[in-house]
Structures are given as C-alpha cells and as structure tokens.
Design an enzyme around this catalytic site. Sequence first.
Site, PDB file in Angstrom:
ATOM      1  N   THR A 149      -1.044 -17.940 139.153  1.00 52.27           N
ATOM      2  CA  THR A 149      -1.602 -17.029 140.149  1.00 52.27           C
ATOM      3  C   THR A 149      -1.485 -15.608 139.578  1.00 52.27           C
ATOM      4  O   THR A 149      -0.684 -15.356 138.670  1.00 52.27           O
ATOM      5  CB  THR A 149      -0.824 -17.077 141.475  1.00 52.27           C
ATOM      6  OG1 THR A 149       0.486 -16.544 141.244  1.00 52.27           O
ATOM      7  CG2 THR A 149      -0.705 -18.497 142.013  1.00 52.27           C
TER       8      THR A 149
ATOM      9  N   GLU B 133       2.064 -14.310 139.916  1.00 51.58           N
ATOM     10  CA  GLU B 133       2.968 -14.849 138.898  1.00 51.58           C
ATOM     11  C   GLU B 133       2.776 -14.105 137.579  1.00 51.58           C
ATOM     12  O   GLU B 133       3.739 -13.731 136.912  1.00 51.58           O
ATOM     13  CB  GLU B 133       2.665 -16.328 138.637  1.00 51.58           C
ATOM     14  CG  GLU B 133       3.206 -17.294 139.643  1.00 51.58           C
ATOM     15  CD  GLU B 133       2.824 -18.718 139.257  1.00 51.58           C
ATOM     16  OE1 GLU B 133       3.734 -19.515 139.016  1.00 51.58           O
ATOM     17  OE2 GLU B 133       1.622 -19.037 139.193  1.00 51.58           O
ATOM     18  N   GLU B 134       1.512 -13.914 137.225  1.00 51.86           N
ATOM     19  CA  GLU B 134       1.208 -13.220 135.973  1.00 51.86           C
ATOM     20  C   GLU B 134       1.886 -11.849 135.966  1.00 51.86           C
ATOM     21  O   GLU B 134       2.492 -11.440 134.984  1.00 51.86           O
ATOM     22  CB  GLU B 134      -0.315 -13.086 135.830  1.00 51.86           C
ATOM     23  CG  GLU B 134      -0.773 -12.689 134.462  1.00 51.86           C
ATOM     24  CD  GLU B 134      -2.297 -12.536 134.386  1.00 51.86           C
ATOM     25  OE1 GLU B 134      -2.995 -12.935 135.336  1.00 51.86           O
ATOM     26  OE2 GLU B 134      -2.774 -12.008 133.368  1.00 51.86           O
ATOM     27  N   GLY B 135       1.769 -11.139 137.090  1.00 51.33           N
ATOM     28  CA  GLY B 135       2.391  -9.818 137.199  1.00 51.33           C
ATOM     29  C   GLY B 135       3.905  -9.900 137.113  1.00 51.33           C
ATOM     30  O   GLY B 135       4.543  -9.130 136.397  1.00 51.33           O
TER      31      GLY B 135
ATOM     32  N   ARG C 184      -9.211 -18.668 136.619  1.00 53.31           N
ATOM     33  CA  ARG C 184      -9.249 -18.511 138.093  1.00 53.31           C
ATOM     34  C   ARG C 184     -10.694 -18.380 138.548  1.00 53.31           C
ATOM     35  O   ARG C 184     -11.104 -18.957 139.556  1.00 53.31           O
ATOM     36  CB  ARG C 184      -8.474 -17.255 138.503  1.00 53.31           C
ATOM     37  CG  ARG C 184      -7.010 -17.477 138.753  1.00 53.31           C
ATOM     38  CD  ARG C 184      -6.296 -16.129 139.022  1.00 53.31           C
ATOM     39  NE  ARG C 184      -5.130 -16.051 138.170  1.00 53.31           N
ATOM     40  CZ  ARG C 184      -4.719 -14.975 137.514  1.00 53.31           C
ATOM     41  NH1 ARG C 184      -5.359 -13.826 137.638  1.00 53.31           N
ATOM     42  NH2 ARG C 184      -3.649 -15.032 136.747  1.00 53.31           N
TER      43      ARG C 184
END
Length: 496
Positions: A163, A166-168, A128
């Site tokens: 994003t 999303e990762e979380g 990112r």
Amino acid sequence: MLARKKSFTSAIIGALVALSIIALVLSLVRVEDVTLPPTVKYGMVFDAGSSHTSLFVYQWDSDKENDTGVVSQTLSCDVQGQGISSYANNPPEAGNSLRECLDKALQVIPAEKQRDVPAYLGATAGMRLLREQNSSAAEQVLAEVAKTMQEYPVAFRGARILTGEEEGAYGWITINYLLDSFTKYSPKAHTWLRPEAANIFGALDLGGASTQITFMPEGSALSQNEGSELTLYGYRYRIYAHSYLCYGQDEMLKWLAKELIVESFPSTRVQHPCYPRGYEEPVSLSWLRASPCTDSSDPRLAPGDSAVTLEGSGNASACRAALRSLLNLSACGHSQDCALDGVPQPPLRGRFIAFSAFYYNFKFLNLTEGQPLAAVREAIEGFCSRSWQDLSSSYPTENPKRLPRYCANANYILTLLLDAYKFNESSWSNICFQMKAGGADVGWTLGYMLNLTNMVPAEAPARLKGHSSSLWAAAIAFIILTLILGLAALLLELWV
Ligand SMILES: *[C@@H]1O[C@H](CO)[C@@H](O)[C@H](O)[C@H]1NC(C)=O
Ligand SMILES: *[C@@H]1O[C@H](CO)[C@@H](O)[C@H](O)[C@H]1NC(C)=O
Ligand SMILES: *[C@@H]1O[C@H](CO)[C@@H](O)[C@H](O)[C@H]1NC(C)=O
Ligand SMILES: *[C@@H]1O[C@H](CO)[C@@H](O)[C@H](O)[C@H]1NC(C)=O
Ligand SMILES: *[C@@H]1O[C@H](CO)[C@@H](O)[C@H](O)[C@H]1NC(C)=O
C-alpha cells in the site's frame, strides 16, 4: 634419596607443563570458536516500481541482527527494461526480466547460504494502477514474478503490492535505521538511549506514479485515526504517512499534457511551458486515454488515434502555474494543515531526506548541495530557459528521453514541496536531497526487509556481548602464567 625426590618433583612439574600445554591448545581452539566472525546472513528485496525494477541484496552479522544500523548493502542491480506493470499483456516476460539480477545476486551470496536467504518482491504504484485497471492482469504479473523467483535456490517469501502508506512507512524506517536515529548504545551508561524526537528524519519519496510523505509530527497534531503507531527498539513512534497515487512525476506529466491538449482543442500543435524551446514531442491520444490517472471521459480526447505535437516554450513560471492548477489546492481552502486534494496533513516537523526522483532530478541540476530556495529557483529558471539545441549539445551523454523533462520535473518538485507539502523559505533548509545513507540506497526496501525479518524488534536490544571472550582471555593468561612458572621451576630444578 635426594635423587629420587628430585626426579619425583621433576615428574610432577613435567606433568604440569604437559597439562598446561594441552589446556593451552584446547583453549586456543575454543577461543577461536568464540572470536570466529559471526555468521553473515543475507536477504534480498526487489523494488518493482512503475518505471523500473531494482534488486537489493543486504547482509548483516547474525549476532547483531537486533541492533540498529548493522545491515549493509551488498549489491544493487537494475533490471533491464520497464517496470513489471508494463508486461500486463505478456506476464511471463515480467518474470524473465528478473533473471539477470537474480543470477548476479547468487554470485555474491555463498552457495551454502543461498537456501536461507529471504527473498521478497514488493511492487508499488505502477502495479496499484494496473490492479485498478485490470486486477486479473496484475495478479498474473505477480504470479509470474513469483514463479521465476521460486526457481532460484533462495527462500522466497512472497511477491505483493505494497500500500502507499506501507511504502511511506518503510522508507521512513530505512532512513532512520541507516542514520542510527532510533536508538543509540551508550557505552558509558551501558544502555540504549532514546535520541531526541526532533532528530528523527522525515521521508520524501517521488516515484513515477506516486509520491509519499512520512514524518513524526508533534504528538498533539495527529488525530486518533490519522497516522500509525510503531514500536521500535522499546520506543513508540506515531508517524504520519501519506501516499498520493497518480502524483508521481511521469503520471503528472501525462496529466499535464492531457490538460494542455484539451484546453487548446482542436489544435494539434500545443504549447508546453515545461518543455525546452525548440523541443517537439508527438503524443497519441490513445496513450493518454490508457492511463487510469487521466480522466479519459473528456469528449475532446475522442476515440481514434489522432496525433498531437507538444511544442516546448521553456517558461518556468508558466510551467509551475500549470502544474499548480492540477494539484487541486483549492480543496484545502485556507487551511495550512492540508496538502492537496483536501488531504489533511499535520504541520511539518524536523529534517527530511528527499530521495528517489527528488534526488535524481536535483542531482542533474547540481541542486543537492543545500542551496537556499532562492538559488534553487534561479537555477531552475535558468535551466528552463535554455533551448533544446543548447541542451542536447551541452549534455550529449544524457538519455534523450530524460533530458527534455528535467525542467518539468524540477518545477513539479518545487510545486509539490512548496504549494502542497507547505515547505517555505526557512523550512526548505531542512530538506536534504540524498540517495545514500550508511553506504546503502535510501528507499522502502530495507525497511520492508527489516520489518518482515523482525530485525527492528519492539524491545530495546540486549547487550551481553564481549563477556565470553574476556573470560577466555583471562583463562589463557592464567594458563600461560602456569606454563611459564612450571618451566622456570623445571629449569631451576635441573640446575640445582
Ligand atoms: C532478536 O530479537 C528476537 C525477538 O525480539 C529474539 O527472539 C532473537 O533471539 C534476537 N536475536 C538476537 C541475535 O539477539
Ligand atoms: C485484463 O487482462 C487480461 C490478461 O492480460 C486480458 O486477457 C483481459 O482482456 C484484460 N481485461 C480488460 C478488461 O482489459
Ligand atoms: C478536489 O478535491 C476535492 C476534495 O477531495 C474533490 O471533491 C474534488 O473532486 C477535487 N477536484 C478535482 C478537479 O479533482
Ligand atoms: C553541474 O555541474 C557540472 C560540473 O560543474 C557541469 O558540468 C554541469 O553542466 C552542471 N549541470 C547543470 C544542469 O547545470
Ligand atoms: C512491521 O511488522 C509488524 C508485524 O511484525 C506489524 O505489526 C507492523 O505494522 C509492521 N510495520 C509497518 C511499518 O508496517
């Protein structure tokens, strides 16, 4: 006459026995079909983080794929070298770096199954940041890793940057999937039950370049535009997920170094409260300027490559104070429903699993046993006060790049959890520092694969198993009984 009748009966009985034997043989063959182990399926996901890349291979039984908690981890492989974002100047090497782990994966997946194995690569905060700095370089790196993966006989399904949210969310899905907290089958009630919302775990993830917090707040605590809604196994979950880019432990330490250097400008020997006494680290200003997370516009970070030496002073409370000052807590005012930088956060709820760097640092410090906050603080103070000479002789096998950072990382963890996320003395005991659940590593990769292969369906799973095999068992019992009766009749007949 009697003899003819007798032989006629014998013939009928003989035929019956023969038929039974044929039926038995046939049914055994069929039974084997039914009870044959269901086919095993595989999937693989690369976790391309800011500091390193790992490959995970998962497996599950095809007939259970919609159930919860049935996927297991077959292999985890650490890619040698740095994260893929470090190959910005040499993208083909990013692809090559993955080969060793891909080869290992193919050794554990049977050859005839490889073509069906969905293969993903997800990149996180390191990429990112690279994309922010130079989007064409980021695209080239992704293209190269995709090219390498496509050379292998697996079903490549994409390499992309996730994003932070999303990762979380995928980390949260992984945890609750592995701990079976979404839904449970009740054999008594013959149905899938919804566990108490309070038994859903929150997820705390700390990487090198970002950190994520994800949990299910009280229903009313989320405004319409906050959080996201997921429907899993027939139930809806509104979760809060936030990712803080640049608040990973490595970027945070870089940022702190920059602040300390700028504050003591123009001195070239700078006291660092988070490093052990007697430890010295040379840093180049160009290294600090290269990170998009540190504000390089400060004129005191003047161009040129003058070197500065950081000198450890090993002072835990000064370290925490310095870190706290970077978190921009004042932007939240006195609001409790706010984490840092003015980012709103609903009140914490339930238990949390703290994994990745939260775990690794605390594991090294022996703080993953559920110690109360006071004991944790004391242990960290004690560790930070030890000199570099003491540390390097006490832990000769520890990576010498990592060893001087445990004090800094542990204090950052305390600051982040207490001052930003607002855990306190009592809610501290709701945090469980752990890296494994149900035999698999905790992280976003499993949740990502489950979601992309539709293995966490919106509907409650069906339960129709076992019927066919019990039917066959009854059929076999019947056939065997016939056989025994037939044989008995035959013997009787012959004796009479
Ligand atoms: C899993 O669920 C999907 C859709 O919800 C369905 O199409 C599929 O047949 C199910 N698979 C199994 C093995 O139950
Ligand atoms: C971005 O990366 C590409 C490829 O690595 C490089 O050629 C280009 O000079 C970089 N651009 C900037 C502004 O750094
Ligand atoms: C602190 O956070 C506020 C709100 O997001 C922002 O406007 C401000 O620029 C931040 N200050 C610093 C020093 O980062
Ligand atoms: C953790 O515990 C082990 C075993 O008791 C001990 O050898 C080690 O020094 C401890 N580590 C720290 C950082 O205290
Ligand atoms: C999972 O996939 C579905 C589409 O199949 C998507 O709508 C949903 O948002 C995904 N879940 C997460 C957490 O991203």
